[in-house]
Design a protein around this motif. Structure first.
Motif, mmCIF file in Angstrom:
data_model
loop_
_atom_site.group_PDB
_atom_site.id
_atom_site.type_symbol
_atom_site.label_atom_id
_atom_site.label_comp_id
_atom_site.label_asym_id
_atom_site.label_seq_id
_atom_site.Cartn_x
_atom_site.Cartn_y
_atom_site.Cartn_z
ATOM 1 N N TRP A 157 0.841 -1.192 0.000
ATOM 2 C CA TRP A 157 0.000 0.000 0.000
ATOM 3 C C TRP A 157 0.878 1.244 0.000
ATOM 4 N N LEU A 158 0.347 2.273 -0.594
ATOM 5 C CA LEU A 158 1.064 3.528 -0.767
ATOM 6 C C LEU A 158 0.272 4.634 -0.088
ATOM 7 N N TYR A 159 0.919 5.354 0.816
ATOM 8 C CA TYR A 159 0.296 6.481 1.521
ATOM 9 C C TYR A 159 0.687 7.753 0.776
ATOM 10 N N THR A 160 -0.315 8.502 0.308
ATOM 11 C CA THR A 160 -0.051 9.630 -0.595
ATOM 12 C C THR A 160 -0.531 10.974 -0.061
ATOM 13 N N ALA A 161 -0.648 11.123 1.256
ATOM 14 C CA ALA A 161 -1.133 12.397 1.800
ATOM 15 C C ALA A 161 -0.175 13.544 1.475
ATOM 16 N N ASN A 162 1.116 13.268 1.353
ATOM 17 C CA ASN A 162 2.116 14.307 1.107
ATOM 18 C C ASN A 162 2.824 14.148 -0.235
ATOM 19 N N CYS A 163 2.198 13.457 -1.175
ATOM 20 C CA CYS A 163 2.878 13.240 -2.449
ATOM 21 C C CYS A 163 1.871 12.969 -3.560
ATOM 22 N N THR A 164 2.400 13.006 -4.765
ATOM 23 C CA THR A 164 1.653 12.567 -5.939
ATOM 24 C C THR A 164 2.462 11.438 -6.539
ATOM 25 N N PRO A 165 1.926 10.221 -6.568
ATOM 26 C CA PRO A 165 2.723 9.091 -7.062
ATOM 27 C C PRO A 165 3.043 9.208 -8.543
ATOM 28 N N ASN A 166 4.227 8.773 -8.895
ATOM 29 C CA ASN A 166 4.660 8.725 -10.286
ATOM 30 C C ASN A 166 4.084 7.441 -10.891
ATOM 31 N N LEU A 167 3.115 7.566 -11.769
ATOM 32 C CA LEU A 167 2.397 6.413 -12.316
ATOM 33 C C LEU A 167 3.293 5.495 -13.131
ATOM 34 N N ASP A 168 4.396 5.993 -13.643
ATOM 35 C CA ASP A 168 5.305 5.175 -14.447
ATOM 36 C C ASP A 168 6.029 4.115 -13.616
ATOM 37 N N ARG A 169 6.054 4.262 -12.311
ATOM 38 C CA ARG A 169 6.759 3.314 -11.443
ATOM 39 C C ARG A 169 5.958 2.053 -11.146
ATOM 40 N N PHE A 170 4.677 2.043 -11.480
ATOM 41 C CA PHE A 170 3.805 0.985 -10.997
ATOM 42 C C PHE A 170 3.229 0.147 -12.133
ATOM 43 N N ARG A 171 3.146 -1.140 -11.889
ATOM 44 C CA ARG A 171 2.447 -2.038 -12.794
ATOM 45 C C ARG A 171 0.943 -1.917 -12.538
ATOM 46 N N ARG A 172 0.587 -1.736 -11.273
ATOM 47 C CA ARG A 172 -0.821 -1.575 -10.891
ATOM 48 C C ARG A 172 -0.871 -0.578 -9.749
ATOM 49 N N LEU A 173 -1.835 0.345 -9.806
ATOM 50 C CA LEU A 173 -2.036 1.336 -8.753
ATOM 51 C C LEU A 173 -3.537 1.561 -8.650
ATOM 52 N N LYS A 174 -4.125 1.131 -7.537
ATOM 53 C CA LYS A 174 -5.577 1.183 -7.398
ATOM 54 C C LYS A 174 -5.939 1.911 -6.102
ATOM 55 N N PRO A 175 -6.783 2.945 -6.172
ATOM 56 C CA PRO A 175 -7.189 3.628 -4.940
ATOM 57 C C PRO A 175 -8.025 2.701 -4.055
ATOM 58 N N VAL A 176 -7.704 2.688 -2.756
ATOM 59 C CA VAL A 176 -8.439 1.834 -1.821
ATOM 60 C C VAL A 176 -9.057 2.616 -0.669
ATOM 61 N N ALA A 177 -8.578 3.814 -0.417
ATOM 62 C CA ALA A 177 -9.116 4.692 0.629
ATOM 63 C C ALA A 177 -8.551 6.086 0.348
ATOM 64 N N GLU A 178 -9.053 7.075 1.075
ATOM 65 C CA GLU A 178 -8.527 8.424 0.884
ATOM 66 C C GLU A 178 -7.046 8.438 1.247
ATOM 67 N N ASN A 179 -6.208 8.931 0.340
ATOM 68 C CA ASN A 179 -4.749 8.993 0.483
ATOM 69 C C ASN A 179 -4.078 7.624 0.464
ATOM 70 N N TRP A 180 -4.762 6.584 0.018
ATOM 71 C CA TRP A 180 -4.199 5.235 0.002
ATOM 72 C C TRP A 180 -4.415 4.570 -1.350
ATOM 73 N N PHE A 181 -3.358 3.893 -1.807
ATOM 74 C CA PHE A 181 -3.428 3.092 -3.029
ATOM 75 C C PHE A 181 -2.862 1.711 -2.739
ATOM 76 N N SER A 182 -3.440 0.719 -3.372
ATOM 77 C CA SER A 182 -2.833 -0.606 -3.422
ATOM 78 C C SER A 182 -1.924 -0.578 -4.645
ATOM 79 N N PHE A 183 -0.697 -1.098 -4.512
ATOM 80 C CA PHE A 183 0.231 -1.017 -5.627
ATOM 81 C C PHE A 183 0.921 -2.339 -5.902
ATOM 82 N N GLU A 184 1.448 -2.428 -7.122
ATOM 83 C CA GLU A 184 2.315 -3.542 -7.509
ATOM 84 C C GLU A 184 3.379 -2.982 -8.435
ATOM 85 N N GLN A 185 4.625 -3.321 -8.132
ATOM 86 C CA GLN A 185 5.762 -2.932 -8.956
ATOM 87 C C GLN A 185 6.496 -4.195 -9.367
ATOM 88 N N GLY A 186 6.932 -4.267 -10.605
ATOM 89 C CA GLY A 186 7.766 -5.388 -11.038
ATOM 90 C C GLY A 186 9.148 -5.260 -10.458
#
Length: 187
Positions: A157-186
């Motif tokens: 999981w990725l906590y994004t309260a103080n950032c904007t994630p770089n979408l190019d880094r992730f194979r999958r990035l799915k919002p799961v809650a406010e300021n939270w994403f589930s992620f997968e990186q190769g």
């Protein structure tokens, strides 16, 4: 020729149960073997479901061709499969439930790491959920890595309260809650 009925519906149950076991963590594979055993188990179950599906199609078509009508019994196997798929989409996995319980404390930890300048923590347990590592990248996103879920990719999981994630880094990035994403990186 009789239409496919209860026997075909019962034939799909063990393979759906195998898929449910993988999805809902009913068992755990040994760490190095998970890379091969989990996909092999899923492929085996899907292949067996496909074989039963082909049998159902052949029997249904043969019955329809001979009788020129449909039987209600032909719908039992597809009904079991559709009901199981609906369960998969509506019942939370143990991982999702654990995140729902732990994410307020995860946010507290992330905020304290950002405030204190802590860049990395080793294995960390939060509200009963164990993370292999928690770290902050240069973008100020806080990564909670769960190495139990995958041995070949980095997931968590990725906590994004103080950032904007770089979408190019992730194979999958799915919002799961406010300021939270589930992620997968190769890896």
């Amino acid at each position: 020729m009789r239409p496919p009925a209860v026997g075909v519906a019962l034939a799909v149950v063990p393979f759906l149960a195998i898929l449910a076991g993988v999805c809902y963590d009913w068992w755990r594979y040994p760490k190095p073997a998970v890379v091969l055993l989990e996909p092999a188990t899923v492929c085996f179950a899907l292949l067996c479901l496909a074989v039963v599906g082909v049998f159902w199609i052949v029997r249904s078509y043969g019955f329809w061709k001979r009788e020129q009508r449909l039987s209600w019994r032909m719908g039992l196997a597809p009904l079991v499969v559709v009901a199981t798929v609906l369960v998969f989409f509506t019942v939370q996995t143990p991982t999702d439930r654990a995140f729902d319980r732990a994410h307020p404390e995860m946010a507290e930890l992330a905020d304290s790491m950002l405030r204190d300048g802590t860049q990395h923590l080793g294995p960390t347990e939060i509200n009963g959920y164990e993370f292999s590592t928690v770290f902050i990248r240069e973008d100020n996103c806080v990564y909670f890595v769960d190495s139990r879920r995958s041995a070949i990719t980095i997931v968590g999981w990725l906590y994004t309260a103080n950032c904007t994630p770089n979408l190019d880094r992730f194979r999958r990035l799915k919002p799961v809650a406010e300021n939270w994403f589930s992620f997968e990186q190769g890896t």
